[in-house]
Design a protein around this motif. Structure first.
Motif, PDB file in Angstrom:
ATOM      1  N   THR A 184       7.714   1.707 -16.923  1.00  0.00           N
ATOM      2  CA  THR A 184       9.054   1.642 -17.523  1.00  0.00           C
ATOM      3  C   THR A 184      10.099   2.217 -16.584  1.00  0.00           C
ATOM      4  O   THR A 184      11.185   1.645 -16.400  1.00  0.00           O
ATOM      5  CB  THR A 184       9.074   2.413 -18.855  1.00  0.00           C
ATOM      6  N   VAL A 185       9.783   3.348 -15.966  1.00  0.00           N
ATOM      7  CA  VAL A 185      10.735   4.014 -15.072  1.00  0.00           C
ATOM      8  C   VAL A 185      10.990   3.182 -13.821  1.00  0.00           C
ATOM      9  O   VAL A 185      12.129   3.083 -13.349  1.00  0.00           O
ATOM     10  CB  VAL A 185      10.227   5.420 -14.698  1.00  0.00           C
ATOM     11  N   THR A 186       9.949   2.560 -13.254  1.00  0.00           N
ATOM     12  CA  THR A 186      10.150   1.733 -12.055  1.00  0.00           C
ATOM     13  C   THR A 186      11.000   0.509 -12.378  1.00  0.00           C
ATOM     14  O   THR A 186      11.786   0.060 -11.540  1.00  0.00           O
ATOM     15  CB  THR A 186       8.814   1.307 -11.447  1.00  0.00           C
ATOM     16  N   TYR A 211      14.468  -1.596  -0.141  1.00  0.00           N
ATOM     17  CA  TYR A 211      13.987  -0.693  -1.188  1.00  0.00           C
ATOM     18  C   TYR A 211      13.131  -1.435  -2.210  1.00  0.00           C
ATOM     19  O   TYR A 211      12.104  -0.914  -2.669  1.00  0.00           O
ATOM     20  CB  TYR A 211      15.167  -0.018  -1.891  1.00  0.00           C
ATOM     21  N   VAL A 212      13.553  -2.630  -2.592  1.00  0.00           N
ATOM     22  CA  VAL A 212      12.783  -3.417  -3.561  1.00  0.00           C
ATOM     23  C   VAL A 212      11.431  -3.807  -2.966  1.00  0.00           C
ATOM     24  O   VAL A 212      10.400  -3.790  -3.649  1.00  0.00           O
ATOM     25  CB  VAL A 212      13.566  -4.666  -3.994  1.00  0.00           C
ATOM     26  N   SER A 213      11.421  -4.128  -1.676  1.00  0.00           N
ATOM     27  CA  SER A 213      10.157  -4.460  -1.007  1.00  0.00           C
ATOM     28  C   SER A 213       9.210  -3.258  -1.003  1.00  0.00           C
ATOM     29  O   SER A 213       8.024  -3.388  -1.327  1.00  0.00           O
ATOM     30  CB  SER A 213      10.432  -4.914   0.431  1.00  0.00           C
ATOM     31  N   TYR A 214       9.732  -2.070  -0.646  1.00  0.00           N
ATOM     32  CA  TYR A 214       8.916  -0.859  -0.660  1.00  0.00           C
ATOM     33  C   TYR A 214       8.400  -0.576  -2.082  1.00  0.00           C
ATOM     34  O   TYR A 214       7.241  -0.198  -2.269  1.00  0.00           O
ATOM     35  CB  TYR A 214       9.725   0.344  -0.176  1.00  0.00           C
ATOM     36  N   LEU A 215       9.284  -0.752  -3.064  1.00  0.00           N
ATOM     37  CA  LEU A 215       8.914  -0.507  -4.462  1.00  0.00           C
ATOM     38  C   LEU A 215       7.788  -1.443  -4.898  1.00  0.00           C
ATOM     39  O   LEU A 215       6.846  -1.017  -5.580  1.00  0.00           O
ATOM     40  CB  LEU A 215      10.141  -0.697  -5.366  1.00  0.00           C
ATOM     41  N   ASN A 272       7.153   6.049   8.509  1.00  0.00           N
ATOM     42  CA  ASN A 272       8.322   6.915   8.334  1.00  0.00           C
ATOM     43  C   ASN A 272       9.374   6.254   7.456  1.00  0.00           C
ATOM     44  O   ASN A 272      10.060   6.929   6.678  1.00  0.00           O
ATOM     45  CB  ASN A 272       8.929   7.263   9.694  1.00  0.00           C
ATOM     46  N   ASN A 273       9.518   4.936   7.559  1.00  0.00           N
ATOM     47  CA  ASN A 273      10.478   4.211   6.718  1.00  0.00           C
ATOM     48  C   ASN A 273      10.068   4.278   5.247  1.00  0.00           C
ATOM     49  O   ASN A 273      10.920   4.423   4.357  1.00  0.00           O
ATOM     50  CB  ASN A 273      10.590   2.753   7.170  1.00  0.00           C
ATOM     51  N   TYR A 274       8.760   4.154   4.984  1.00  0.00           N
ATOM     52  CA  TYR A 274       8.275   4.289   3.608  1.00  0.00           C
ATOM     53  C   TYR A 274       8.530   5.697   3.070  1.00  0.00           C
ATOM     54  O   TYR A 274       8.893   5.874   1.901  1.00  0.00           O
ATOM     55  CB  TYR A 274       6.783   3.960   3.532  1.00  0.00           C
ATOM     56  N   LEU A 275       8.337   6.706   3.919  1.00  0.00           N
ATOM     57  CA  LEU A 275       8.588   8.082   3.494  1.00  0.00           C
ATOM     58  C   LEU A 275      10.067   8.279   3.163  1.00  0.00           C
ATOM     59  O   LEU A 275      10.411   8.950   2.179  1.00  0.00           O
ATOM     60  CB  LEU A 275       8.145   9.064   4.575  1.00  0.00           C
ATOM     61  N   ALA A 276      10.943   7.693   3.980  1.00  0.00           N
ATOM     62  CA  ALA A 276      12.385   7.802   3.713  1.00  0.00           C
ATOM     63  C   ALA A 276      12.725   7.183   2.360  1.00  0.00           C
ATOM     64  O   ALA A 276      13.527   7.734   1.583  1.00  0.00           O
ATOM     65  CB  ALA A 276      13.171   7.118   4.830  1.00  0.00           C
ATOM     66  N   TRP A 277      12.102   6.030   2.067  1.00  0.00           N
ATOM     67  CA  TRP A 277      12.349   5.404   0.762  1.00  0.00           C
ATOM     68  C   TRP A 277      11.791   6.271  -0.372  1.00  0.00           C
ATOM     69  O   TRP A 277      12.455   6.461  -1.404  1.00  0.00           O
ATOM     70  CB  TRP A 277      11.712   4.016   0.697  1.00  0.00           C
ATOM     71  N   LEU A 278      10.593   6.808  -0.198  1.00  0.00           N
ATOM     72  CA  LEU A 278      10.006   7.649  -1.230  1.00  0.00           C
ATOM     73  C   LEU A 278      10.883   8.861  -1.533  1.00  0.00           C
ATOM     74  O   LEU A 278      11.017   9.274  -2.693  1.00  0.00           O
ATOM     75  CB  LEU A 278       8.612   8.115  -0.800  1.00  0.00           C
TER      76      LEU A 278
END
Length: 394
Positions: A97-99, A123-127, A170-176
């Motif tokens: 629900t939150v995502t 961001y949507v791709s990472y999500l 590192n890009n994934y970490l930035a998004w997280l």
């Protein structure tokens, strides 16, 4: 009358999330329906019961119980949990629900222009990758389970199992970090699970700029002069004015002041949302005049159908597609030379030809000289004249 209970094999010490059990009727002095559901607070499955109340006949009681069991089962199948329902904390909200809410939040910010289209797409791709991984692992059902262990395993999945570069990790970490900020601000989690993590750094690693050699640049110019001069203009604008493909797709004829040799890009057109006026070399202005660009009215897009001025806005993708399917294919040069390499080559060549770094910084719209200096070839980095004559005491 003795109570009828067919739930003798349930182990109440089991602390994993197993969801719920099917509601059952217990007949006795007081008739009730009961079931077990996982309680996130205690980490156990707990028994929940609802009394039927007074019924005139046994038939009425059975009918009432059947309806109650049906309704409770449907609610449980839909994700309802009686313990979470009674909790005030959002940390027990369902992860899915939150995502979904976060996904809507990103597009709202895109519509409000507080996030760029490229950023939202990333961001949507990472999500999507993250939620797919969560679904496969089944580790996170409620938000309170989103902890540093989950982040650690996911980053290892990206870096090791998917065999991505450390830059991608590192890009994934930035998004997280951005995602977890969203969660903590809204009370879905109490602590930032990314706090323990830092970027991976490789000693001696610097970003490599792909510069197109002079002989290849000449081939490109000669090819486009005979094949597509309007596309050559797009290449000029990226090479000499450092205008990005997305900015090109939004440019209108009215943005050009041919008398002053300038192009003005408004905030809604640029990457950083700042309006800017860029100097246009006379070489670019002459090509515009030769192509009769200014016969179109000011509201026309500069690069519409066929890269000519027109009413229809075209995607930035057309610039990369033509480069890939025609320019690079016909000239048979290396795939490492992308359309965007024209911009990197332009900055490097301006520095190499003696244009001062501040002018190059302004033309490239860099936020600092430090960024511009990353384009400076090693053979151009001169000695500091103040140090050449320094002798000191020793």
């Amino acid at each position: 009358m003795s109570k009828k209970n067919n739930f003798a094999d349930f182990d109440p010490t089991h602390n994993e999330i197993k969801g719920y059990t099917i509601p059952q009727l217990v007949q006795g002095k007081r008739n009730y329906v009961f079931f077990y559901a996982f309680d996130p607070v205690s980490g156990l499955r707990k028994r929940k019961k609802y009394f039927l109340g007074r019924c005139k006949t046994k038939k009425d009681m059975l009918r009432t119980a059947k309806t109650m069991i049906y309704n409770i089962t449907r609610k449980l199948e839909g994700g309802w949990n009686p313990w979470i329902e009674n909790s005030d904390s959002l940390t027990y909200a369902l992860f899915s629900t939150v995502t979904d809410q976060y996904h809507d939040y990103l597009y709202k910010r895109l519509n409000d222009r507080s996030l760029r289209e490229d950023t939202v797409a990333s961001y949507v791709s990472y999500l999507n990758v993250f939620t797919t991984w969560i679904e496969e692992k089944g580790d996170v059902v409620y938000m309170f389970q989103m902890d540093h262990h989950v982040v650690s395993r996911f980053l290892d999945y990206v870096y090791i199992e998917r065999n991505n570069s450390f830059i991608t990790r590192n890009n994934y970490l930035a998004w997280l970090r951005s995602f977890c900020t969203y969660l903590t601000e809204r009370g879905y989690i109490n602590q930032d699970p990314c706090a323990r993590f830092s970027n991976i750094k490789i000693k001696g690693h610097t970003k490599e700029r792909t510069v197109i050699p002079d002989e290849v640049m000449l081939q490109i110019r000669h090819y486009l002069e005979s094949k597509n001069r309007h596309y050559l203009l797009a290449c000029y604008l990226t090479h000499y004015l450092c205008i990005r493909p997305k900015e090109l797709s939004r440019m209108r004829v009215g943005d050009i002041n041919i008398g002053k040799c300038t192009i003005t890009l408004m905030g809604e057109q640029t990457k950083n949302h700042n309006s800017v006026t860029i100097t246009m070399p006379q070489k670019v202005a002459r090509l515009m005049i030769d192509l009769d660009i200014f016969s179109a009215h000011g509201g026309c897009y500069l690069f519409s159908v066929g890269f000519k001025p027109g009413e229809k806005k075209r995607s930035e993708k057309q610039f990369r597609d033509y480069w890939h399917h025609h320019v690079r294919k016909d000239l048979k040069f290396s795939s490492k030379y992308a359309y965007y390499s024209l911009k990197d080559t332009g900055i490097t060549n301006m520095l190499r030809s003696g244009v001062d770094p501040i002018s190059v910084r302004d033309q490239a719209r860099h936020s600092s000289l430090a960024i511009t200096n990353t384009y400076t070839p090693l053979d151009l980095k001169a000695a500091n004249p103040l140090m050449l004559k320094y002798e000191g005491i020793l």
